[in-house]
Design an enzyme around this catalytic site. Structure first.
Site, PDB file in Angstrom:
ATOM      1  N   PHE A  18      -7.400  -0.820   3.202  1.00 53.60           N
ATOM      2  CA  PHE A  18      -6.463  -0.872   2.080  1.00 53.60           C
ATOM      3  C   PHE A  18      -5.139  -0.205   2.402  1.00 53.60           C
ATOM      4  CE2 PHE A  18      -8.691   3.134   1.593  1.00 53.60           C
ATOM      5  CZ  PHE A  18      -7.700   4.021   1.203  1.00 53.60           C
ATOM      6  N   HIS A  19      -4.091  -0.648   1.703  1.00 50.60           N
ATOM      7  CA  HIS A  19      -2.831   0.071   1.587  1.00 50.60           C
ATOM      8  C   HIS A  19      -2.869   0.743   0.224  1.00 50.60           C
ATOM      9  CE1 HIS A  19      -1.146  -2.859   4.570  1.00 50.60           C
ATOM     10  NE2 HIS A  19      -0.624  -1.733   5.011  1.00 50.60           N
ATOM     11  N   ASP A  20      -2.327   1.942   0.130  1.00 49.98           N
ATOM     12  CA  ASP A  20      -2.351   2.674  -1.135  1.00 49.98           C
ATOM     13  C   ASP A  20      -1.776   1.878  -2.300  1.00 49.98           C
ATOM     14  OD1 ASP A  20       0.249   2.852  -0.143  1.00 49.98           O
ATOM     15  OD2 ASP A  20       0.449   5.004  -0.500  1.00 49.98           O
ATOM     16  N   ARG A  21      -0.647   1.215  -2.089  1.00 44.08           N
ATOM     17  CA  ARG A  21      -0.008   0.485  -3.185  1.00 44.08           C
ATOM     18  C   ARG A  21      -0.663  -0.864  -3.463  1.00 44.08           C
ATOM     19  NH1 ARG A  21       1.062   4.978  -3.495  1.00 44.08           N
ATOM     20  NH2 ARG A  21       3.109   5.895  -3.799  1.00 44.08           N
ATOM     21  N   ASP A  22      -1.518  -1.313  -2.577  1.00 42.13           N
ATOM     22  CA  ASP A  22      -2.256  -2.554  -2.836  1.00 42.13           C
ATOM     23  C   ASP A  22      -3.417  -2.312  -3.791  1.00 42.13           C
ATOM     24  OD1 ASP A  22      -0.560  -3.901  -1.132  1.00 42.13           O
ATOM     25  OD2 ASP A  22      -1.910  -3.755   0.591  1.00 42.13           O
TER      26      ASP A  22
END
Length: 141
Positions: A18-22
């Site tokens: 994951f990406h944090d903002r995703d």
């Protein structure tokens, strides 16, 4: 998040990324943004159970317009500081206990130290162009 882990379970996959903002949206302030991430990470930890683990998680420093000149490369001090705070929070969200658990599995023979809640892998990485290996790592890449 629930649909993600339902799908992962049906596929029999044991890793996710994951990406944090995703996984958690930006808030109006950094504090609100961090609270959004904390809430989703708590849910993710619950949903992943004991057999699913994150393969990687990182800060997404390239989509938001304030990162048009980069996060860590921005000459704007406010952008740089915000990016640093975002990276710190993403590191916390990444469940860093896995570094200690997996350091031998990935072939790292150096030290993993915990300081102020963060794990640091000690070792200098120099690539040998002939073998593409790195000192401190027992595996050849």
């Amino acid at each position: 998040m629930r649909a993600n882990f339902e799908f992962i379970n049906k596929l029999g996959v044991d890793k996710w990324c994951f990406h944090d903002r995703d996984i958690a949206p930006d808030g109006k302030t950094l504090e609100e943004t961090n609270a959004n991430l904390d809430e989703v990470v708590a849910l993710a930890k619950e949903l992943q159970g004991s057999k699913i683990r994150p393969s990687w998680g990182t800060a997404q420093l390239f989509v938001h317009p304030h990162y048009m000149h980069g996060g860590a490369t921005s000459s704007e001090l406010g952008v740089y500081a915000y990016a640093a705070a975002q990276v710190k929070k993403a590191i916390e969200a990444r469940f860093l206990e896995t570094i200690v658990a997996y350091k031998k599995k990935i072939g790292f023979n150096g030290l993993a130290l915990r300081a102020n809640g963060f794990y640091v892998l000690l070792g200098v990485v120099k690539f040998d162009p002939k073998t593409v290996s790195a000192p401190g790592f027992s595996k050849r890449f």
